[in-house]
Design an enzyme around this catalytic site. Structure first.
Site, mmCIF file in Angstrom:
data_model
loop_
_atom_site.group_PDB
_atom_site.id
_atom_site.type_symbol
_atom_site.label_atom_id
_atom_site.label_comp_id
_atom_site.label_asym_id
_atom_site.label_seq_id
_atom_site.Cartn_x
_atom_site.Cartn_y
_atom_site.Cartn_z
ATOM 1 N N ASP A 199 -21.375 -3.901 24.511
ATOM 2 C CA ASP A 199 -21.503 -5.199 24.015
ATOM 3 C C ASP A 199 -19.562 -5.426 23.790
ATOM 4 O O ASP A 199 -19.832 -6.153 22.636
ATOM 5 C CB ASP A 199 -22.553 -4.848 23.118
ATOM 6 C CG ASP A 199 -21.766 -4.298 22.238
ATOM 7 O OD1 ASP A 199 -20.904 -3.327 22.319
ATOM 8 O OD2 ASP A 199 -22.495 -4.338 20.952
ATOM 9 N N GLU A 200 -18.280 -4.912 23.487
ATOM 10 C CA GLU A 200 -17.500 -5.117 23.319
ATOM 11 C C GLU A 200 -16.393 -4.889 23.832
ATOM 12 O O GLU A 200 -15.998 -4.380 24.665
ATOM 13 C CB GLU A 200 -17.504 -5.050 21.232
ATOM 14 C CG GLU A 200 -16.907 -3.340 21.597
ATOM 15 C CD GLU A 200 -16.539 -3.004 20.017
ATOM 16 O OE1 GLU A 200 -15.708 -2.941 20.034
ATOM 17 O OE2 GLU A 200 -17.596 -2.512 20.134
ATOM 18 N N CYS A 579 -28.057 14.383 50.167
ATOM 19 C CA CYS A 579 -26.324 15.435 50.632
ATOM 20 C C CYS A 579 -27.553 17.106 50.499
ATOM 21 O O CYS A 579 -28.123 17.381 50.058
ATOM 22 C CB CYS A 579 -25.520 15.259 49.774
ATOM 23 S SG CYS A 579 -23.702 15.952 50.266
#
Length: 662
Positions: A199-200, A579
């Site tokens: 968020d920044e 895998c």
DNA sequence: GGGTCTATCTTTG
DNA sequence: TTCCACAAAGATAGACCC
């Protein structure tokens, strides 16, 4: 911490001296009745194990402060004048680095997780809401903040503060999606922006300002409105000459606002002069108290005024940081890409002493960590066990392994040993961390430089491949557990784990006498790595184990065995998505990811072989395990990969100079 | 004495 | 009813090793 006048208050209003992280001001909490919040938090916490531990920590901090005061008192005036000379010189040097030519922008989304949740459920709008659960909340919306509810607060306390609080569980997939949308916007302004978290972000908008003839403030307005139209979310921004200041600025007009600090020295110095030190990123609760209570430093300006004390009492790097903060300096360059240094996994549970339960938790966490490492293609050689006891005491124990690994078996084997040494003890959290990565594998990112190139460039003196020590090549084992990656199915039994420990202990003395690279010697008959083009042959004709070759035609094209190593266990995708070597699941459509994954197994084999041979010349020490016993002929160790990381350090922790004047 | 390793602490989101 | 997370990074000191 108390301000000095509260010793009498402590008796009548004990909560006043109970310092939590929640006492720090946060955006959206201006009108909060802080005393009420503090009282409730205190009442809810009082007497708990957590509280007792906080008191213990508090006492330690007070001791530290007392110690520093003592040292401070012992400084003579000539000491201080000498340190002042150091300060004056450093100021000149730091001033010379001041760069006012850049324009940095810090963007911070407003109550990000909560805002995203409100987007997907508009009925939450205007209601107090927190993302998280009763044990801990990640973020709270602004309605909830009015009650004193905030991030990193336990949910049960938040509910007490705000009985109508709505809890919404964390959903990182959603946040990542919205974060990606914001980043697309950021890219238009600075393609090399620095993402601080989901968020920044920090953007160097110098160029875009120049090209478009707009001011930093105008660009910030435009960017914020663009983020809003792309996501429906608001954000706040700070514009300043460096990142440190930009971050402080973005908090000033939160939410949905911005603040521009002009790029001139006088404005910066005025701005910083009265700024409380806690506003600075890197100065947390502890540092704030130490500086305030021991040295009387409350504002950034005072860091310069009391610079001689800082240089007398702190290490050079800490003092330098404080001084540069006081001068309003910060980073202005765009750093190189920072790669992670460690990877970890930890879980909290109801405290228990039950060994069986603890070993089973440990196995779960080892499995989680191993899976994460495999997903990222990481191998590492230092394993750290973290424990939080029922009384909240944190312990950590570390061991450096002889080879790089990511296998859950390896991790669990060594973690079990370390855990065993701590028992009996009641534990509420177990964590495992791997560090000291094998840089060669990481640097061979297929998108940058193909694994093939990596292999071809390798020294042809390479000896042999590793055995299955690191990666479990036994596909039948995976099949036997139906590849259920839930931890239960992979759980190592208590008895098995105990066996490991006991076997290890029995063999310890002998093992120590063994020449360091015994493992490698045992592998002489293993197939050799082929050089050059031979490596590129893809064996599509390698038949996977019939038990795995499901007759589902739709998957056959994806289950072709692909082995870049003739004679080695081929890699193929069971059921078209699992895998056979490690069990990781990657859907057929994940073409690139699957290629990278194959490359990873290939690189890992190489690396294991590499570390195997290198360990013959520089084995990792086993100090803790060896005890005082003299390890035979241990050559000098060297750690080529350790230097880089310690160069660019954004975060500072502050410790006093060691025993200097004490 | 210098380099390495471990343990612990602090900070951040 | 519920009772303080998780992941990552850096700094530092002391122990240890050569």
């Amino acid at each position: 911490m108390e301000d000095g006048e509260s010793s009498t208050n402590n008796l009548s209003r004990p909560w006043e001296s109970y310092n939590t992280v929640f006492t720090n001001a946060k955006a959206g909490m201006e009108g909060v009745d802080k005393e009420k919040v503090q009282r409730i938090v205190y009442e809810m916490s009082k007497g708990s194990k957590y509280f007792q531990n906080e008191e213990r920590k508090e006492a330690l901090m007070k001791q530290k402060i007392e110690h520093m005061r003592d040292r401070c008192a012992k400084l003579s005036s000539s000491d201080l004048s000498n340190y002042q000379k150091v300060v004056d010189r450093r100021i000149l040097e730091l001033e010379a680095t001041r760069d006012l030519s850049r324009i940095w922008l810090h963007v911070d989304m407003d109550a990000f997780y909560a805002a995203v949740e409100t987007l997907s459920n508009p009925s939450l709008k205007d209601k107090p809401m927190a993302v998280g659960g009763l044990s801990m909340i990640s973020t709270a919306n602004y309605e909830a903040r009015k009650f004193g509810v905030r991030a990193a607060m336990p949910g049960f306390i938040a509910r007490k503060l705000c009985p109508d609080l709505i809890f919404v569980p964390v959903d990182f997939t959603k946040y990542t999606h919205y974060s990606d949308l914001t980043r697309k916007v950021f890219k238009n302004y600075d393609p090399h922006f620095i993402a601080g978290s989901l968020d920044e972000a920090y953007l160097d908008i110098t160029e875009v300002c120049r090209e478009r003839g707009l001011s930093g403030g105008e660009i910030a307005e435009e960017l914020r409105s663009s983020v809003y139209s792309e996501t429906g979310l608001t954000c706040s921004a700070g514009v300043a000459a460096n990142r440190l200041l930009a971050k402080v600025c973005s908090d000033i007009n939160k939410p949905n606002g911005q603040y521009v600090l002009q790029n001139d020295r006088a404005t910066v110095l005025t701005f910083i002069s009265s700024l409380p030190i806690r506003k600075i990123g890197g100065i947390g609760k502890v540092t704030e108290h130490i500086l305030k209570d021991a040295l009387g430093i409350k504002t950034c300006e005072e860091m310069v005024l009391k610079g001689s004390l800082l240089y007398a009492l702190f290490t050079q790097s800490s003092a330098d940081f404080f001084l540069s903060v006081g001068l309003g300096l910060g980073k202005t360059d765009t750093p190189q890409v920072r790669s992670r240094k460690s990877i970890s996994s930890e879980r909290t549970f109801a405290a228990t002493e039950d060994e069986r339960l603890l070993y089973s938790k440990l196995a779960e966490i080892a499995e989680m960590l191993s899976l994460d490492m495999k997903k990222e293609g990481i191998t590492a050689r230092t394993l750290t066990l973290k424990l939080k006891t029922a009384s909240f005491e944190i312990r950590s124990r570390a061991v450096s392994l002889q080879r790089y690994t990511c296998s859950s078996e390896d991790i669990l084997k060594h973690a079990t040993k370390m855990l065993k040494a701590e028992l009996p003890v009641s534990i509420r959290l177990i964590g495992l961390r791997m560090s000291q990565f094998n840089e060669e594998i990481r640097h061979s990112d297929p998108s940058q430089e193909t694994i093939t190139k990596f292999i071809v460039q390798k020294d042809s003196s390479r000896q042999n491949l590793d055995d299955s020590d690191s990666i479990d090549l036994d596909a039948s084992k995976i099949d036997g557990e139906s590849l259920n990656l839930s931890f239960g199915s992979h759980e190592t039994s208590y008895a098995q784990q105990k066996d490991v420990v006991e076997y290890e202990e029995e063999s310890r003395i002998d093992a120590d006498k063994v020449i360091p690279n015994q493992e490698c010697e045992n592998k002489e008959e293993k197939p050799r790595v082929l050089e050059g083009d031979a490596l590129l042959i893809k064996h599509t004709d390698c038949k996977p184990d019939t038990s795995h070759s499901m007759n589902d035609n739709s998957n056959t094209q994806n289950t072709k065995a692909v082995s870049v190593f003739p004679q080695m266990e081929p890699l193929f995708w069971i059921d078209g998505y699992r895998c056979n070597l490690c069990g990781i699941e990657l859907p057929p459509s994940f073409v690139e990811e699957r290629q990278e994954h194959s490359d990873f197994h290939l690189a890992q084999r190489l690396q294991n072989e590499e570390s195997g041979s290198s360990s013959s010349t520089r084995p990792a020490p086993k100090r803790r395990i060896l005890g005082k016993e003299k390890a035979n002929s241990k050559p000098k160790k060297q750690k080529p990969d350790q230097k880089e990381g310690s160069k660019h350090i954004p975060i500072h922790t502050f410790f006093t100079r060691s025993n200097q004047n004490s």
